[in-house]
Motif scaffolding. Structure first.
Motif, PDB file in Angstrom:
ATOM      1  N   PHE A  72       1.074  -1.268   0.270  1.00  0.00           N
ATOM      2  CA  PHE A  72       0.057   0.141  -0.125  1.00  0.00           C
ATOM      3  C   PHE A  72       0.975   1.328  -0.215  1.00  0.00           C
ATOM      4  O   PHE A  72       2.183   1.294   0.210  1.00  0.00           O
ATOM      5  CB  PHE A  72      -1.015   0.056   1.773  1.00  0.00           C
ATOM      6  CG  PHE A  72      -1.989  -1.413   1.257  1.00  0.00           C
ATOM      7  CD1 PHE A  72      -3.378  -0.805   0.787  1.00  0.00           C
ATOM      8  CD2 PHE A  72      -1.889  -2.305   1.600  1.00  0.00           C
ATOM      9  CE1 PHE A  72      -3.950  -1.987   0.790  1.00  0.00           C
ATOM     10  CE2 PHE A  72      -2.193  -3.491   2.280  1.00  0.00           C
ATOM     11  CZ  PHE A  72      -4.125  -2.807   1.093  1.00  0.00           C
ATOM     12  N   ARG A  73       0.148   2.090  -0.668  1.00  0.00           N
ATOM     13  CA  ARG A  73       1.618   3.391  -0.213  1.00  0.00           C
ATOM     14  C   ARG A  73       0.440   4.043   0.531  1.00  0.00           C
ATOM     15  O   ARG A  73      -0.840   4.379   0.508  1.00  0.00           O
ATOM     16  CB  ARG A  73       1.357   3.549  -1.985  1.00  0.00           C
ATOM     17  CG  ARG A  73       2.184   5.945  -1.733  1.00  0.00           C
ATOM     18  CD  ARG A  73       1.939   5.735  -3.187  1.00  0.00           C
ATOM     19  NE  ARG A  73       2.940   5.342  -4.551  1.00  0.00           N
ATOM     20  CZ  ARG A  73       3.914   4.822  -4.215  1.00  0.00           C
ATOM     21  NH1 ARG A  73       4.770   6.140  -4.003  1.00  0.00           N
ATOM     22  NH2 ARG A  73       4.732   4.085  -4.967  1.00  0.00           N
ATOM     23  N   ALA A  74       1.129   4.987   1.392  1.00  0.00           N
ATOM     24  CA  ALA A  74       0.727   5.820   1.965  1.00  0.00           C
ATOM     25  C   ALA A  74       1.217   6.864   2.957  1.00  0.00           C
ATOM     26  O   ALA A  74       2.500   7.093   1.798  1.00  0.00           O
ATOM     27  CB  ALA A  74       0.864   5.020   3.970  1.00  0.00           C
ATOM     28  N   THR A  75       0.478   7.996   3.832  1.00  0.00           N
ATOM     29  CA  THR A  75       1.218   9.477   4.379  1.00  0.00           C
ATOM     30  C   THR A  75       1.430   8.544   5.461  1.00  0.00           C
ATOM     31  O   THR A  75       0.525   8.445   6.686  1.00  0.00           O
ATOM     32  CB  THR A  75       0.435  10.262   3.874  1.00  0.00           C
ATOM     33  OG1 THR A  75      -0.696  10.429   4.394  1.00  0.00           O
ATOM     34  CG2 THR A  75       0.507  10.365   2.045  1.00  0.00           C
ATOM     35  N   GLY A  76       2.214   9.756   6.609  1.00  0.00           N
ATOM     36  CA  GLY A  76       1.818   9.423   8.219  1.00  0.00           C
ATOM     37  C   GLY A  76       3.350   8.440   8.690  1.00  0.00           C
ATOM     38  O   GLY A  76       2.510   8.418   9.429  1.00  0.00           O
ATOM     39  N   VAL A 102      10.580   4.970   1.348  1.00  0.00           N
ATOM     40  CA  VAL A 102      10.505   4.118   2.457  1.00  0.00           C
ATOM     41  C   VAL A 102       9.242   3.114   2.203  1.00  0.00           C
ATOM     42  O   VAL A 102       8.688   3.282   2.944  1.00  0.00           O
ATOM     43  CB  VAL A 102      10.595   4.877   3.621  1.00  0.00           C
ATOM     44  CG1 VAL A 102      11.021   3.793   4.813  1.00  0.00           C
ATOM     45  CG2 VAL A 102      11.721   6.035   3.261  1.00  0.00           C
ATOM     46  N   GLN A 103       9.443   1.818   2.239  1.00  0.00           N
ATOM     47  CA  GLN A 103       9.024   0.123   2.383  1.00  0.00           C
ATOM     48  C   GLN A 103       9.302  -0.150   4.474  1.00  0.00           C
ATOM     49  O   GLN A 103       9.853   0.252   4.497  1.00  0.00           O
ATOM     50  CB  GLN A 103       9.790  -0.587   1.887  1.00  0.00           C
ATOM     51  CG  GLN A 103       9.400  -0.914   0.817  1.00  0.00           C
ATOM     52  CD  GLN A 103       9.747  -1.554  -0.369  1.00  0.00           C
ATOM     53  OE1 GLN A 103      10.210  -1.956   0.090  1.00  0.00           O
ATOM     54  NE2 GLN A 103       9.950  -1.747  -1.769  1.00  0.00           N
ATOM     55  N   VAL A 104       7.725  -0.076   4.955  1.00  0.00           N
ATOM     56  CA  VAL A 104       7.739  -0.117   6.038  1.00  0.00           C
ATOM     57  C   VAL A 104       7.175  -1.396   5.976  1.00  0.00           C
ATOM     58  O   VAL A 104       5.799  -1.887   5.505  1.00  0.00           O
ATOM     59  CB  VAL A 104       6.813   0.602   7.198  1.00  0.00           C
ATOM     60  CG1 VAL A 104       7.166  -0.460   7.964  1.00  0.00           C
ATOM     61  CG2 VAL A 104       7.255   1.084   7.047  1.00  0.00           C
ATOM     62  N   PHE A 118       5.608   4.847   1.463  1.00  0.00           N
ATOM     63  CA  PHE A 118       6.071   6.185   2.598  1.00  0.00           C
ATOM     64  C   PHE A 118       6.943   7.148   1.217  1.00  0.00           C
ATOM     65  O   PHE A 118       8.276   6.641   1.487  1.00  0.00           O
ATOM     66  CB  PHE A 118       6.513   6.427   3.905  1.00  0.00           C
ATOM     67  CG  PHE A 118       5.579   5.985   4.745  1.00  0.00           C
ATOM     68  CD1 PHE A 118       4.355   6.336   5.669  1.00  0.00           C
ATOM     69  CD2 PHE A 118       5.911   4.438   4.823  1.00  0.00           C
ATOM     70  CE1 PHE A 118       3.214   6.211   6.155  1.00  0.00           C
ATOM     71  CE2 PHE A 118       4.581   4.428   5.706  1.00  0.00           C
ATOM     72  CZ  PHE A 118       3.339   4.776   6.591  1.00  0.00           C
ATOM     73  N   ALA A 119       6.816   8.237   0.263  1.00  0.00           N
ATOM     74  CA  ALA A 119       7.366   9.055   0.141  1.00  0.00           C
ATOM     75  C   ALA A 119       9.237   9.276   1.161  1.00  0.00           C
ATOM     76  O   ALA A 119       9.030   9.626   2.248  1.00  0.00           O
ATOM     77  CB  ALA A 119       7.333  10.142  -0.204  1.00  0.00           C
ATOM     78  N   LEU A 120      10.078   9.323   0.264  1.00  0.00           N
ATOM     79  CA  LEU A 120      11.050   8.670   0.931  1.00  0.00           C
ATOM     80  C   LEU A 120      11.975  10.240   1.672  1.00  0.00           C
ATOM     81  O   LEU A 120      12.497  10.710   2.795  1.00  0.00           O
ATOM     82  CB  LEU A 120      12.396   9.019  -0.030  1.00  0.00           C
ATOM     83  CG  LEU A 120      13.642   8.596   0.046  1.00  0.00           C
ATOM     84  CD1 LEU A 120      14.499   7.428   1.219  1.00  0.00           C
ATOM     85  CD2 LEU A 120      14.906   8.045  -1.122  1.00  0.00           C
ATOM     86  N   ASN A 121      11.220  11.581   1.142  1.00  0.00           N
ATOM     87  CA  ASN A 121      11.512  12.905   1.519  1.00  0.00           C
ATOM     88  C   ASN A 121      10.463  12.980   2.848  1.00  0.00           C
ATOM     89  O   ASN A 121      10.587  14.259   2.964  1.00  0.00           O
ATOM     90  CB  ASN A 121      10.847  13.600   0.644  1.00  0.00           C
ATOM     91  CG  ASN A 121       9.553  14.257  -0.260  1.00  0.00           C
ATOM     92  OD1 ASN A 121       9.208  13.472  -0.103  1.00  0.00           O
ATOM     93  ND2 ASN A 121       9.894  14.985  -1.269  1.00  0.00           N
ATOM     94  N   GLU A 122       9.482  11.962   3.580  1.00  0.00           N
ATOM     95  CA  GLU A 122       8.534  12.321   4.357  1.00  0.00           C
ATOM     96  C   GLU A 122       8.806  12.306   5.668  1.00  0.00           C
ATOM     97  O   GLU A 122      10.663  11.609   5.356  1.00  0.00           O
ATOM     98  CB  GLU A 122       7.479  11.316   3.761  1.00  0.00           C
ATOM     99  CG  GLU A 122       6.331  11.887   5.221  1.00  0.00           C
ATOM    100  CD  GLU A 122       4.996  10.238   5.692  1.00  0.00           C
ATOM    101  OE1 GLU A 122       4.505  10.646   6.485  1.00  0.00           O
ATOM    102  OE2 GLU A 122       4.735  10.515   4.270  1.00  0.00           O
TER     103      GLU A 122
END
Length: 124
Positions: A72-76, A102-104, A118-122
């Motif tokens: 899944f793609r996500a934010t936060g 970045v993969q969790v 998550f976006a790498l720059n988050e």
């Protein structure tokens, strides 16, 4: 012609535990499901059921279906990592510089590999 990804179907001998885990960890919720003649649950993100769980009387025998993971793609990211830590969910971070993510990496109660991107720059 393909239009979009629809869902992944997962067999489980722990239907209730899996529904609870996906709700708690990934904020997916159980919603409408056709009246199939076997137990199961459809887990929704927004108005679409992306995870279809099929309840089995016993734990499914691994037949090595060749699916290594789904994602899944996500934010936060910070809040998500805090939630995992608070619930004792083990995870591994993998930076994919070329893709800017970045993969969790986590595993559900049945051992299915899931990564949340998550976006790498988050902020970390």
């Amino acid at each position: 012609m393909l239009q979009s990804f629809d869902h992944v179907n997962v067999k489980t001998g722990r239907l209730e535990e899996m529904v609870a885990w996906y709700a708690d960890i990934l904020d997916l919720y159980a919603g409408w499901r056709p009246s199939f003649p076997f137990p199961g649950a459809w887990l929704y993100l927004g108005d679409h059921p992306y995870i279809h769980l099929v309840g089995m009387d016993t734990e499914p025998v691994s037949e090595d279906p060749k699916i290594e993971h789904y994602a899944f793609r996500a934010t936060g990211k910070t809040a998500f990592l805090e939630k995992l830590a608070a619930r004792g969910v083990v995870y591994q971070l993998s930076e994919v510089q070329d893709a800017g993510i970045v993969q969790v990496n986590i595993f559900d109660p049945d051992g299915n590999h899931i990564h949340i991107d998550f976006a790498l720059n988050e902020a970390a």
